[in-house]
Design an enzyme around this catalytic site. Structure first.
Site, PDB file in Angstrom:
ATOM      1  N   LYS A   1       3.716  -3.639  -7.468  1.00 34.13           N
ATOM      2  CA  LYS A   1       3.696  -4.974  -6.859  1.00 34.13           C
ATOM      3  C   LYS A   1       3.436  -6.016  -7.938  1.00 34.13           C
ATOM      4  O   LYS A   1       2.755  -5.743  -8.915  1.00 34.13           O
ATOM      5  CB  LYS A   1       2.553  -5.064  -5.835  1.00 34.13           C
ATOM      6  CG  LYS A   1       2.780  -4.337  -4.533  1.00 34.13           C
ATOM      7  CD  LYS A   1       1.572  -4.533  -3.609  1.00 34.13           C
ATOM      8  CE  LYS A   1       1.694  -3.721  -2.336  1.00 34.13           C
ATOM      9  NZ  LYS A   1       2.751  -4.208  -1.435  1.00 34.13           N
TER      10      LYS A   1
ATOM     11  N   ARG B   1       3.962   4.649   5.434  1.00 37.84           N
ATOM     12  CA  ARG B   1       4.654   5.459   6.451  1.00 37.84           C
ATOM     13  C   ARG B   1       4.622   6.940   6.105  1.00 37.84           C
ATOM     14  O   ARG B   1       4.688   7.794   6.991  1.00 37.84           O
ATOM     15  CB  ARG B   1       6.096   4.952   6.624  1.00 37.84           C
ATOM     16  CG  ARG B   1       6.930   5.025   5.373  1.00 37.84           C
ATOM     17  CD  ARG B   1       8.153   4.144   5.455  1.00 37.84           C
ATOM     18  NE  ARG B   1       7.824   2.725   5.293  1.00 37.84           N
ATOM     19  CZ  ARG B   1       8.685   1.731   5.410  1.00 37.84           C
ATOM     20  NH1 ARG B   1       9.947   1.982   5.704  1.00 37.84           N
ATOM     21  NH2 ARG B   1       8.302   0.486   5.241  1.00 37.84           N
TER      22      ARG B   1
HETATM   23  N1  BES Z   1       0.517  -2.324   2.271  1.00 36.23           N
HETATM   24  C1  BES Z   1       1.803  -2.892   2.251  1.00 36.23           C
HETATM   25  C2  BES Z   1       2.052  -3.893   3.385  1.00 36.23           C
HETATM   26  C3  BES Z   1       1.181  -5.126   3.364  1.00 36.23           C
HETATM   27  C4  BES Z   1       1.650  -6.282   2.755  1.00 36.23           C
HETATM   28  C5  BES Z   1      -0.042  -5.154   3.980  1.00 36.23           C
HETATM   29  C6  BES Z   1       0.860  -7.427   2.745  1.00 36.23           C
HETATM   30  C7  BES Z   1      -0.826  -6.282   3.982  1.00 36.23           C
HETATM   31  C8  BES Z   1      -0.369  -7.426   3.354  1.00 36.23           C
HETATM   32  C9  BES Z   1       2.857  -1.788   2.357  1.00 36.23           C
HETATM   33  O1  BES Z   1       2.502  -0.574   1.806  1.00 36.23           O
HETATM   34  C10 BES Z   1       4.077  -2.260   1.635  1.00 36.23           C
HETATM   35  O2  BES Z   1       3.974  -2.468   0.458  1.00 36.23           O
HETATM   36  N2  BES Z   1       5.202  -2.374   2.347  1.00 36.23           N
HETATM   37  C11 BES Z   1       6.438  -2.789   1.773  1.00 36.23           C
HETATM   38  C12 BES Z   1       7.524  -1.884   2.292  1.00 36.23           C
HETATM   39  C13 BES Z   1       8.840  -2.058   1.598  1.00 36.23           C
HETATM   40  C14 BES Z   1       8.748  -1.593   0.167  1.00 36.23           C
HETATM   41  C15 BES Z   1       9.883  -1.271   2.355  1.00 36.23           C
HETATM   42  C16 BES Z   1       6.684  -4.228   2.181  1.00 36.23           C
HETATM   43  O3  BES Z   1       6.333  -4.592   3.307  1.00 36.23           O
HETATM   44  O4  BES Z   1       7.173  -4.992   1.368  1.00 36.23           O
HETATM   45 MN    MN Z   2       2.931  -0.465  -0.284  1.00 32.14          MN
END
Ligand code: BES
Ligand code: MN
Ligand code: ZN
Length: 497
Positions: A276, A350
C-alpha cells in the site's frame, strides 16, 4: 494486556447526593427550549437561587437542543450542571446514546479527576436507559498513551437515573456489558501493531475469557498447517510473527439457536507484495477490527447469559512483504480443499476469512455472520460511517439490519449479484480471489459466499466505521470504534428468546 478502565456505572432512582456533575437534557428549540430530566430538587434550587425556571435558564444560556450539543449551565466547584441536546423531538435510543457520549466528553473537559456524574435524561424505558448507559461509558473511554506518565481518569462513577424502574435497571446492566465489550474491542484495535500481533492477540483472546463459561482453542502455525488452512498460512507467511486461529465456544444449556461468528484479524495490513502507499497504510492496525468484534461480543453474550450457542472464529495474521510472502498468481489450497489463484496480496482479508468460514460451516450453525474490514470499495459505496451488509439469505440480512438499528449502528444492504461467481473465474485454480475493480465490495462478498456452503450467512463489511481518523462524535471517539459489537449482541438477543 489489561482490559481498558471505564468508570463504574449503575442505575439510580435519583441523582445521588454526592454527585459532582449532573447531566440533564434539552429538547425543543432555542426560542422555546424544553428541559428534559431536571430533578424536582434541582428545579427548586434553580428557582430559589437564580430566580428563573429551568426553561428560562436554558434559554438565557443559549443551550442548543441539537443532539450532542453541550452547555455548562452551572459551573464552579459545587454541583455542576451540564445540559446536553437530545434533539427537537422525542429522543430515540440512538440520539440518547450520542447525547450521553457527548455529555461525558464535556465532563472530561472540565479538567477535574475522579468525578461522580449523574445522567438524568428521562430515560426510564429499557431501550433508552440502555442507550444512555452505553453512551455514557463509551464517551468516557480513552485509549491511554503508552508513556511513563500515567493519564488521569476524569470520571470515576456514573449514575444513570431510571426512577428505579426494574426493567430499566436491568437494561442499564445490559448496557454496561455491551459497552465494556465495545471498549475492549476498541482497546485491541488501538494497540499498536508492534505490540498486538497474532501471537499476542491470541494470548489476549485467551485471557479475555479466562473467568467465563467460554472455552477457547488456539491453532498455531503448526496446527494450521496440519489442518490445511492454506489461506491463513499464505497471508501470514510473510511475517516472522506467524498466524493464529482462535476459536471460542459458548454453549449454554437450553440454547435456542447456534450462531457462528467469523472475524478478520489482520493485525497489520501493509498490502504485502502489493504494498500500500504510505497514507493508506498508516491506519491499517485497524484491520483486525472484525476479530476484535466477534471475540468481545461473544464474551458479552456469555456474560448476559443469553440462551444461544455461539462459536466464534478469529483469523489472525500479519500481511507483510518479505521473501517468505505469498505472491500475486500463487495458487493456494484453502481449508476444505478449494483452490484459489491469488489476484492481489492486498486482498488478503477474504483469504483468511474463507478458511475460517469453511471451518465454521462444519459446525452446522443455524446462521453464520462474518465481520471484516474487507474493502476500500465498501467505503466508496457507503462512506466512512455505514457498514455494508451482504449475504446468501435475505432473512439473515434483515435480522442483522434490525439488530443494527436497535444497536444504533448504521448499516445498509448491498447486493451479491446473481451469477457473481463468474467474475471470479481462474484458468489455473477453482477460483480467483479478485474480481473487477468497480463494485469491489460485492466481488469480495461473492468470493466469501463460495465458502459458506448452504449455511444462512451474512457478511458485514466494516471497513468504513471500524476506525475514525479524526472527529469525535458523541460516544464515538478517534481511533477504533468497536463497530459491530453491539449489533452482534443485539442479534444474539433476537435469537435467544
Ligand atoms: N484492509 C483493506 C480494506 C480497508 C481499506 C479497510 C481501508 C479499512 C480502510 C483490505 O485488505 C484491502 O486492502 N482491500 C483492497 C482489495 C483490492 C486489492 C481488491 C481494497 O479494498 O483496495
Ligand atoms: Mn489488504
Ligand atoms: Zn486488509
Amino acid at each position: 494486556m489489561p482490559a481498558p478502565t471505564l468508570p463504574s456505572l449503575t442505575a439510580a432512582k435519583a441523582a445521588p447526593s454526592r454527585t459532582d456533575v449532573l447531566v440533564v437534557g434539552v429538547s425543543g428549540t432555542s426560542e422555546a427550549p424544553v428541559p428534559v430530566g431536571f430533578p424536582a430538587t434541582v428545579t427548586k434550587t434553580i428557582e430559589k437561587g437564580l430566580g428563573v425556571s429551568p426553561a428560562e435558564l436554558l434559554r438565557t444560556s443559549g443551550a442548543g437542543s441539537a443532539v450532542g450539543t453541550t452547555t455548562v449551565l452551572v459551573p464552579g466547584k459545587g454541583l455542576r450542571l451540564i445540559a446536553v441536546g437530545v434533539g427537537e423531538e422525542e429522543p430515540t435510543p440512538a440520539r440518547l446514546r450520542k447525547a450521553a457520549g457527548s455529555a461525558l466528553r464535556a465532563v472530561a473537559g472540565l479538567g477535574d479527576n475522579g468525578l461522580s456524574v449523574a445522567v438524568s435524561l428521562s430515560s426510564t424505558e429499557p431501550e433508552t436507559a440502555q442507550a444512555v448507559a452505553e453512551g455514557a461509558l463509551l464517551g468516557s473511554y480513552r485509549y491511554q498513551p503508552i508513556s511513563a506518565t500515567t493519564a488521569p481518569h476524569p470520571v470515576a462513577t456514573i449514575s444513570v437515573v431510571t426512577e428505579g424502574k426494574r426493567e430499566a435497571d436491568q437494561a442499564v446492566a445490559c448496557g454496561v456489558s455491551v459497552a465494556t465489550a465495545v471498549a475492549q474491542a476498541r482497546e485491541w484495535i488501538n494497540l499498536p501493531p508492534n505490540l498486538l500481533y497474532p501471537e499476542t492477540f491470541a494470548d489476549a483472546a485467551k485471557e479475555h475469557v479466562r473467568d467465563t463459561r467460554i472455552s477457547v482453542e488456539v491453532l498455531d502455525e503448526k496446527a494450521l498447517a496440519k489442518a490445511g488452512y492454506g489461506g491463513i498460512l499464505a497471508v501470514g507467511g510473510g511475517s516472522s510473527r506467524l498466524p493464529r486461529l482462535v476459536r471460542y465456544s459458548y454453549s449454554p444449556r437450553g440454547a435456542k439457536a447456534h450462531i457462528a461468528l467469523v472475524g478478520k484479524g489482520i493485525t497489520f495490513d501493509s498490502g504485502g507484495l502489493n504494498l500500500k502507499p504510505g497514507e493508506g497504510m498508516y491506519t491499517m492496525k485497524c484491520d483486525m477490527s472484525g476479530a476484535a468484534a466477534v471475540l468481545a461480543a461473544t464474551r458479552a453474550i456469555a456474560e448476559l447469559g443469553l440462551r444461544v450457542k455461539v462459536t466464534a472464529y478469529a483469523s489472525m495474521a500479519e500481511n507483510i512483504p518479505s521473501d517468505t510472502s505469498y505472491r500475486p498468481s500463487d495458487v493456494l489450497t484453502m481449508y476444505g480443499g478449494t483452490t484459489v489463484e491469488n489476484g492481489n496480496c492486498d486482498a488478503e482479508g477474504r483469504l483468511v476469512m474463507a478458511d475460517a468460514l469453511a471451518r465454521a460451516t462444519e459446525d452446522s450453525p443455524d446462521l453464520l455472520v462474518d465481520v471484516a474490514t474487507l474493502t476500500g470499495a465498501c467505503m466508496i459505496a457507503l462512506g466512512s460511517d455505514i457498514a455494508g451488509v451482504m449475504g446468501n439469505d435475505d432473512d439473515v440480512v434483515d435480522q442483522v439490519l434490525a439488530a443494527s438499528e436497535s444497536a444504533g449502528e448504521p448499516m445498509w444492504p448491498l447486493p451479491i449479484p446473481e451469477g457473481a461467481a463468474s467474475e471470479l473465474k481462474s484458468s489455473v485454480a477453482d477460483l480467483k480471489s479478485t474480481g473487477p475493480r468497480m463494485g469491489g465490495a460485492l466481488w469480495a462478498a461473492a468470493f466469501l459466499q463460495e465458502f459458506v456452503a448452504e449455511v444462512p450467512w451474512a457478511h458485514l463489511d466494516i471497513a468504513g466505521p471500524a476506525y475514525r481518523e479524526s472527529k469525535v462524535d458523541g460516544h464515538l471517539g478517534v481511533g477504533g470504534t468497536g463497530a459491530a459489537v453491539s449489533t452482534l449482541v443485539a442479534l444474539a438477543q433476537s435469537y435467544a428468546s
